[in-house]
Design an enzyme around this catalytic site. Sequence first.
Site, PDB file in Angstrom:
ATOM      1  CE1 TYR A  53      -3.311  -2.732   0.220  1.00 57.23           C
ATOM      2  CE2 TYR A  53      -3.727  -2.171   2.508  1.00 57.23           C
ATOM      3  CZ  TYR A  53      -4.013  -2.932   1.392  1.00 57.23           C
ATOM      4  OH  TYR A  53      -5.005  -3.872   1.457  1.00 57.23           O
ATOM      5  CG  LEU A 239     -18.821   0.792   1.715  1.00 55.03           C
ATOM      6  CD1 LEU A 239     -18.304   2.193   2.026  1.00 55.03           C
ATOM      7  CD2 LEU A 239     -20.320   0.701   1.986  1.00 55.03           C
ATOM      8  N   GLY A 240     -18.143  -2.353  -2.045  1.00 61.17           N
ATOM      9  CA  GLY A 240     -17.973  -2.619  -3.468  1.00 61.17           C
ATOM     10  C   GLY A 240     -17.131  -1.558  -4.151  1.00 61.17           C
TER      11      GLY A 240
END
Length: 348
Positions: A53, A239-240
């Site tokens: 990340y 939350l897709g």
Amino acid sequence: MRQIALGSTDTMITDYCLGTMTWGNQTPEADAHRQMDMALDAGITIVDTAEMYPVNPVRAETVGVTEEILGNWNAANPGRRGDYVLATKITGKNAAFVRQGQDITGATFTAAIDASLARLKTDVIDIYQMHWPNRGSYHFRQCWRYDPSKQDRAVTLAHMEEVLEAADQAVKAGKIRHFALSNDSAWGTAQWLRLAEDRALPRVQSIQNEYSLLCRLYDLDMAELAVNEQVTLLAYSPLGAGLLTGKYQDGALPEGSRMAINGDLGGRKTERAFAAVAAYLELAKQHGVDPVHMALAFTVQRPFAVSTIFGATTSEQLAHILSGVDVTLSAELMEAIDTTHKAHPMPF
């Protein structure tokens, strides 16, 4: 929020988890640190990151930046490191950013732990996860073409044993507390568990797989395995990738959003996905529930142990999420969600 056990351990975590994958790209360090303060003050007790990340996009030159940002917060708040369970991940084989083209081995596992510890400015990682398996994965929208026929079972099992032995050494050295997986399957998880039991090595305590109203593959074999073997789900993308907020409906493309940056949300942008989101937004409206709170509450009310990882690009978004962590969906709404899922299965 509830406190749930991490796998078969006596470590307790909240059923909501702070995600960090935008820290260092979309989220500047000052706002990331504000998010840590907000989440811990709200009672969140688990934070998830990864050596690769930030994302959106992943770049070789930014690998490790998110861990460094979290490490700077740890250094500035030495009395609070014990307030949360820290989870991070070793990156699997890839073509462009971390250890390009290399499988995870016992040696890279150990080296990656040491590098993460230094960036995170901490003495121990509570949950150390394999970001994806060497043998390949049907996750990341690869289920439509996933082909396990070329896997070599003996090679896979030998690799698992090598990594578990490295994990055992890391546990004994006090570098990590628990071993975990991400983006793995029921068969793979079962083999890790079996080998750990047979050889008295660290067992899998959690698995971080995608799970949301739009992605319910976990409901099948993985849920059964998890319940019976005491493996906790750390659910990502609840939350897709932002679809379930409704912000992309009707062609909308907010400036600076994930879709504006990477185009197709990693393969999630489909016509069927927008139709499914419309149906869920209408359900939320009918039941008087905020759609973000509904999507997150759905995941933590599933009949298996789960801590849902939510990410927020800004502290304002985080405040909205935190305002709904105690929302409970009615049995009627949960049933309506299942009916909607039957009408809109696997939209991406």
